[in-house]
Design an enzyme around this catalytic site. Structure first.
Site, PDB file in Angstrom:
ATOM      1  CB  ALA A  69     -11.474  31.715   3.308  1.00 54.20           C
ATOM      2  CG  LEU A  99      -7.633  24.906   3.671  1.00 54.64           C
ATOM      3  CD1 LEU A  99      -7.969  23.905   4.767  1.00 54.64           C
ATOM      4  CD2 LEU A  99      -6.331  25.636   3.992  1.00 54.64           C
ATOM      5  N   GLY A 129       1.272  36.492 -10.125  1.00 57.02           N
ATOM      6  CA  GLY A 129       1.787  35.504  -9.180  1.00 57.02           C
ATOM      7  C   GLY A 129       2.845  36.033  -8.235  1.00 57.02           C
ATOM      8  CE  LYS A 181      -3.725  37.030 -13.577  1.00 58.17           C
ATOM      9  NZ  LYS A 181      -2.910  35.945 -14.158  1.00 58.17           N
TER      10      LYS A 181
END
Length: 440
Positions: free
Chosen positions: A10, A12, A136, A207
């Site tokens: 889900a 792109l 990341g 985060k």
């Protein structure tokens, strides 16, 4: 070989397109490594006609993420939409409730609803993986959730936002203003058109909240974080830090204390010769301090299509390698139902001290007044100095730099407020914490 693992993606965008490309071009290697093929069998995005440089012609298209989560013939639902609510939250919840494994890079969603989603995943005995949500391509989630089992973590901190680190690096190395560096970051795609989420520290806070829960086994508490961004950092601060032997970084810090957990995000001065001070540009770094392993520092790309897609693919590969019905690692390191209530730590002395920059009128008695306000609040000064341009007129405002010994945030703010009440102060004071990493 086992049946192929069927994946639905889900979103792109940059990350989603990179993920499709990697899975398609490295299908044989992935099948060998994982013991089964990984096949993309469903996708969804806003615009079906957009050219993304990938071939999705043979893949089932769904008009909405919710429809794909509820109806697609898939084993794994990959959410790369973003956002704490709306389609991302609804589709992830639907996929987990249906009994599908989920992989997400969505830190905002996890910061807002991570515990609720973890409970559903554990009740359904499926995996909810989110390595790409923090730092990341750095495998900090796996380290905290699995590799450091048995360790008691005392502190987690690091550089978790590439946009801020890029801006601070450019300011220091090229002498540019914050505004000029921000414009360049936007031009290069490192910062959004509305950069507030990054530069005001919110991205780092999301985060950090996730890492805090993994490190200390408590409920996610993103609203309990002291938050300060970098928009008020000036080139004068950068130069003063360099003269004192420091570099300025935006750090997220979570540490366990006798009275609870302290979470904070703010600009920080770190010693120039420390490893974390050398982390430049869009690179991220996360440090973990624990009783058995000691200190661990992980450095790597914190954003970008390939780095994030690599982390997402690692999560998918873990699912491909897992045995059906096998005991699952708790989503948040500790079973969701057993997470302890979050307890915010009492204000305590900050061992690193503080940097305080004041612009004052050139007037007799100013130094003595500043020193008195500090003493009244129990603050011991490591150094006090005046900075001014050599050719400045005698009546030009002067810059005074203070560096304190260990003291509390409350004492510093109270002393600064007292100084602000004096008639000699020009403009707003600057206060930056100083960190002196144990090993880095």
């Amino acid at each position: 070989m086992a049946d192929a693992l069927k994946v639905g993606i889900a979103g792109l965008g940059t990350v989603g397109a990179s993920l499709v490309r990697i899975i398609q071009t490295r299908a044989n290697e992935l099948a060998t490594t994982c013991g089964r093929a990984i096949e993309i069998t469903a996708v969804t995005a806003r615009d079906r006609s957009r050219d993304r440089g990938i071939d999705i012609s043979g893949i089932a298209w769904f008009d909405t993420p919710e429809k794909m989560a509820n109806e697609a013939d898939i084993d794994v639902f990959v959410e790369l939409i973003g956002g704490a609510s709306g389609a991302a939250a609804d589709s992830v919840k639907a996929a987990l409730t249906r009994g599908l494994h989920v992989v997400t890079a969505n830190k905002a969603l996890l910061a807002a609803s991570g515990v609720e989603l973890a409970k559903i995943a554990e009740e359904k005995s499926v995996l909810l993986n989110f390595e790409a949500a923090v730092a990341g391509g750095i495998p900090v989630i796996k380290a905290l959730r699995e590799s450091l089992t048995g360790n008691t973590v005392s502190r987690v901190y690091g550089i978790m936002n590439g946009t801020c680190n890029y801006i601070l690096t450019r300011m220091e190395k090229e002498g540019l203003s914050f505004a000029d560096c921000l414009k360049e970051a936007q031009r290069l795609g490192y910062a959004e058109a509305d950069p507030a989420f990054d530069i005001e520290g919110n991205d780092t806070a999301h985060k950090l909240a996730i890492l805090t829960t993994l490190a200390f086994g408590t409920q996610i508490a993103a609203d309990e974080i002291y938050l300060e961004g970098i928009s008020n950092i000036s080139i004068e601060d950068i130069h003063a830090a360099a003269d004192l032997g420091y570099r300025i970084k935006l750090l997220g810090v979570a540490q366990l204390t006798d009275s609870g957990i302290e979470q904070r995000v703010h600009p920080t001065m770190v010693p120039h010769d420390s490893v974390i001070a050398q982390v430049d540009g869009v690179t991220n770094a996360v440090a973990i301090e624990s009783d058995i392993l000691g200190e661990l520092l992980m450095v790597g790309p914190g954003a970008g299509g390939n780095a994030t897609a690599s982390a997402v693919l690692g999560d998918i590969a873990d699912i491909a390698k897992s045995s059906p019905g096998a005991q699952r690692v708790p989503v948040l390191g500790t079973p969701a139902a057993s997470l302890a209530p979050y307890k915010r730590a009492r204000m305590q002395s900050h061992e690193g001290g503080y940097f305080i920059r004041l612009t004052v009128a050139d007037r007799t008695g100013v130094f003595a007044s500043i020193a008195a306000r500090m003493a009244e609040n129990g603050i011991s000064l490591e150094s006090i100095m005046q900075r001014s341009k050599p050719d400045a007129a005698t009546d030009t405002p002067k810059t005074i730099i203070l560096v304190t010994h260990a003291t509390t945030e409350h004492s510093v703010r109270k002393a600064v407020d007292a100084i602000k009440a004096e008639s000699y102060l020009v403009g707003e004071p600057q206060v930056i914490r100083i960190e002196r990493p144990k090993a880095f």
